[in-house]
Design a protein around this motif. Structure first.
Motif, PDB file in Angstrom:
ATOM      1  N   GLU A 292       4.745  -6.597  -0.365  1.00  0.00           N
ATOM      2  CA  GLU A 292       4.967  -5.487   0.683  1.00  0.00           C
ATOM      3  C   GLU A 292       3.651  -5.206   1.234  1.00  0.00           C
ATOM      4  OE1 GLU A 292       6.961  -1.424   1.766  1.00  0.00           O
ATOM      5  OE2 GLU A 292       7.504  -2.380  -0.267  1.00  0.00           O
ATOM      6  N   TRP A 293       2.683  -4.952  -0.012  1.00  0.00           N
ATOM      7  CA  TRP A 293       1.048  -4.485   0.438  1.00  0.00           C
ATOM      8  C   TRP A 293       0.679  -5.321   1.331  1.00  0.00           C
ATOM      9  CZ3 TRP A 293      -3.016  -7.466  -0.703  1.00  0.00           C
ATOM     10  CH2 TRP A 293      -3.073  -8.462  -1.326  1.00  0.00           C
ATOM     11  N   VAL A 294       0.733  -6.852   1.506  1.00  0.00           N
ATOM     12  CA  VAL A 294       0.119  -7.629   2.181  1.00  0.00           C
ATOM     13  C   VAL A 294       0.163  -7.223   3.657  1.00  0.00           C
ATOM     14  CG1 VAL A 294      -0.282 -10.030   3.006  1.00  0.00           C
ATOM     15  CG2 VAL A 294       0.202  -9.481   0.756  1.00  0.00           C
ATOM     16  N   ASP A 295       1.335  -6.738   4.146  1.00  0.00           N
ATOM     17  CA  ASP A 295       1.501  -6.267   5.538  1.00  0.00           C
ATOM     18  C   ASP A 295       1.281  -4.743   5.687  1.00  0.00           C
ATOM     19  OD1 ASP A 295       2.187  -8.644   6.750  1.00  0.00           O
ATOM     20  OD2 ASP A 295       4.063  -8.713   5.846  1.00  0.00           O
ATOM     21  N   SER A 296       1.730  -4.010   4.716  1.00  0.00           N
ATOM     22  CA  SER A 296       1.645  -2.639   4.797  1.00  0.00           C
ATOM     23  C   SER A 296       0.638  -1.626   4.509  1.00  0.00           C
ATOM     24  CB  SER A 296       2.828  -2.220   4.040  1.00  0.00           C
ATOM     25  OG  SER A 296       4.195  -2.709   4.269  1.00  0.00           O
ATOM     26  N   LEU A 297      -0.255  -2.416   3.380  1.00  0.00           N
ATOM     27  CA  LEU A 297      -1.385  -1.627   3.120  1.00  0.00           C
ATOM     28  C   LEU A 297      -2.413  -1.694   4.192  1.00  0.00           C
ATOM     29  CD1 LEU A 297      -2.952  -0.018   1.032  1.00  0.00           C
ATOM     30  CD2 LEU A 297      -4.012  -2.454   0.313  1.00  0.00           C
ATOM     31  N   PRO A 298      -3.100  -0.848   4.786  1.00  0.00           N
ATOM     32  CA  PRO A 298      -3.912  -0.789   5.928  1.00  0.00           C
ATOM     33  C   PRO A 298      -4.980  -1.535   5.695  1.00  0.00           C
ATOM     34  CG  PRO A 298      -2.924   1.543   6.049  1.00  0.00           C
ATOM     35  CD  PRO A 298      -2.693   0.825   4.425  1.00  0.00           C
ATOM     36  N   ALA A 299      -5.683  -2.182   6.705  1.00  0.00           N
ATOM     37  CA  ALA A 299      -6.611  -3.347   6.387  1.00  0.00           C
ATOM     38  C   ALA A 299      -7.840  -2.601   6.047  1.00  0.00           C
ATOM     39  CB  ALA A 299      -7.126  -3.925   7.761  1.00  0.00           C
ATOM     40  N   SER A 300      -8.217  -1.219   6.540  1.00  0.00           N
ATOM     41  CA  SER A 300      -9.568  -0.537   5.809  1.00  0.00           C
ATOM     42  C   SER A 300      -9.088  -0.338   4.525  1.00  0.00           C
ATOM     43  CB  SER A 300      -9.622   0.691   6.443  1.00  0.00           C
ATOM     44  OG  SER A 300      -8.423   1.609   6.507  1.00  0.00           O
ATOM     45  N   ASP A 301      -7.902   0.269   3.941  1.00  0.00           N
ATOM     46  CA  ASP A 301      -7.817   0.556   2.570  1.00  0.00           C
ATOM     47  C   ASP A 301      -7.783  -0.803   1.821  1.00  0.00           C
ATOM     48  OD1 ASP A 301      -7.607   3.361   3.153  1.00  0.00           O
ATOM     49  OD2 ASP A 301      -5.413   2.772   3.249  1.00  0.00           O
ATOM     50  N   ARG A 302      -7.252  -1.901   2.193  1.00  0.00           N
ATOM     51  CA  ARG A 302      -7.565  -3.246   1.672  1.00  0.00           C
ATOM     52  C   ARG A 302      -9.109  -3.610   1.317  1.00  0.00           C
ATOM     53  NH1 ARG A 302      -4.050  -8.728   2.981  1.00  0.00           N
ATOM     54  NH2 ARG A 302      -5.250 -10.169   1.857  1.00  0.00           N
ATOM     55  N   ARG A 303      -9.889  -3.510   2.370  1.00  0.00           N
ATOM     56  CA  ARG A 303     -11.186  -3.777   2.094  1.00  0.00           C
ATOM     57  C   ARG A 303     -11.826  -3.058   1.384  1.00  0.00           C
ATOM     58  NH1 ARG A 303     -10.715  -4.402   8.041  1.00  0.00           N
ATOM     59  NH2 ARG A 303     -11.340  -2.313   8.333  1.00  0.00           N
ATOM     60  N   MET A 304     -11.594  -1.524   1.316  1.00  0.00           N
ATOM     61  CA  MET A 304     -12.134  -0.597   0.281  1.00  0.00           C
ATOM     62  C   MET A 304     -11.767  -0.838  -1.220  1.00  0.00           C
ATOM     63  SD  MET A 304     -11.443   3.423  -0.010  1.00  0.00           S
ATOM     64  CE  MET A 304      -9.883   3.191  -0.143  1.00  0.00           C
ATOM     65  N   VAL A 305     -10.428  -1.304  -1.320  1.00  0.00           N
ATOM     66  CA  VAL A 305     -10.005  -1.565  -2.772  1.00  0.00           C
ATOM     67  C   VAL A 305     -10.751  -2.791  -3.062  1.00  0.00           C
ATOM     68  CG1 VAL A 305      -8.054  -2.165  -3.955  1.00  0.00           C
ATOM     69  CG2 VAL A 305      -8.033  -0.221  -2.553  1.00  0.00           C
ATOM     70  N   THR A 306     -10.749  -3.639  -2.303  1.00  0.00           N
ATOM     71  CA  THR A 306     -11.455  -5.095  -2.745  1.00  0.00           C
ATOM     72  C   THR A 306     -12.629  -4.954  -2.901  1.00  0.00           C
ATOM     73  OG1 THR A 306      -9.718  -6.354  -0.922  1.00  0.00           O
ATOM     74  CG2 THR A 306     -11.982  -7.271  -1.719  1.00  0.00           C
ATOM     75  N   ARG A 307     -13.702  -4.174  -2.160  1.00  0.00           N
ATOM     76  CA  ARG A 307     -15.076  -3.784  -2.496  1.00  0.00           C
ATOM     77  C   ARG A 307     -15.169  -3.059  -3.998  1.00  0.00           C
ATOM     78  NH1 ARG A 307     -15.399  -2.252   3.020  1.00  0.00           N
ATOM     79  NH2 ARG A 307     -15.364  -0.227   2.534  1.00  0.00           N
TER      80      ARG A 307
END
Length: 328
Positions: A292-307
């Motif tokens: 579910e996170w692939v579509d529902s986690l905002p892109a900005s949050d996804r980039r931040m968590v990845t960093r």
């Protein structure tokens, strides 16, 4: 006469990582007994009387009643609330600096005579519980899903009279971060609120880093650790179960894994005293990766968590971009 060896497999993970799936599946393998979060029997079981996975309240569960009788002559002889507070004091839960700052003390309790005294008193309560489960299960490997680092460190480094192995269960940090912003109903005491604590993604990323790094550190302390990725387990459970069980010298045969039908699994109810609501499901279930996170986690949050989690994502074989998981 020597006491019989007690084998315990501690499942080590962040919360809401899918580790209950690993615990339930291992509990179906001959030679293993899934007991749930054993360190929470004091408050969740004795005080809040939550439902065991067998469907009975803890106080009415035949298995856990027998554990209490074997361990203490009955649970009525134990102050569950007091033992729960003692457990929380070992993770420094009620101090401004808590959880990760308890790990040095669990590695070297001599740093604080007070802490060492509390640790010894708590272990004096835990040992009889494991011994009782060992006896009642016929000597099976006890799968303990009390996954928090303080508990796992205590078991792996201080409970020297118990043979402890660790299954380090990892989930993609982006999926974990999304799970922490969702509303999840809390089990047990309603005075603590209807839902579990929610965290912003940056805070989840920091927690994901230190929790997983703390379990990696155990290997440097000589603890026997086998790592399992949630995504691999739900995609193809049989080889992952063989690998984990094999780390304890109990590699299951095809017949031992007869409860698996591809990604379907036939699960008995068992007696998991505490854990996620997934422990309450029985019968045939289909293992599906929660994406579910692939579509529902905002892109900005996804980039931040990845960093924030990039080094460990790479260490564990997760892709930083593209498909949500897989070997780069």
């Amino acid at each position: 006469m020597n006491d019989p060896r007690i084998d315990v497999l501690c499942v080590a993970a962040t919360g809401q990582s899918g580790s209950t799936v690993l615990t339930r599946l291992l509990g179906e393998v001959p030679g293993f007994l899934a007991a749930g979060e054993i360190g929470r029997v004091w408050d969740k079981g004795l005080v809040e009387n939550i439902t065991c996975s067998c469907g009975q309240p803890f106080a009415a569960c035949e298995f856990w009643t027998k554990v209490g009788e074997h361990a203490f002559g009955g649970w009525q002889n134990v102050d569950g609330a007091a033992v729960g507070r003692l457990r929380d004091s070992l993770s420094l839960k009620h101090l401004p600096l808590q959880h990760p700052f308890a790990l040095p003390l669990l590695q070297r309790p001599s740093l604080s005579p007070l802490y060492r005294s509390r640790l010894e008193r708590y272990m004096d309560h835990m040992r009889p519980v494991y011994a009782a489960i060992h006896e009642l299960s016929g000597g099976r490997v006890i799968v303990d899903s009390m996954k928090i680092p303080a508990h796992v460190y205590m078991m792996a480094l201080q409970m020297r009279d118990i043979d402890v192995r660790v299954a380090h269960h990892v989930r993609d940090s982006r999926g974990y971060a999304y799970s922490q912003v969702k509303f999840v109903e809390r089990q047990g005491d309603p005075s603590r609120g209807a839902y579990r604590v929610r965290r912003p993604p940056w805070k989840s990323a920091v927690k994901w880093d230190w929790v997983n790094e703390s379990f990696d550190h155990l290997t440097r302390r000589g603890v026997r650790v086998v790592r399992v990725r949630y995504e691999d387990l739900v995609s193809d459970p049989a080889p992952e179960l063989r690998r984990v069980a094999g780390a304890l010298g109990k590699t299951p045969s095809d017949d031992n894994l007869g409860f698996l039908h591809g990604r379907d699994a036939d699960l008995g109810s068992g007696h998991l005293a505490s854990g996620s609501r997934g422990r309450l499901r029985s019968g045939r279930i289909t293992l599906r990766e929660d994406l579910e996170w692939v579509d529902s986690l905002p892109a900005s949050d996804r980039r931040m968590v990845t960093r924030l989690t990039r080094p460990l994502l790479r260490r564990y074989g997760y892709r930083l971009d593209g498909p949500p998981h897989g070997t780069p």
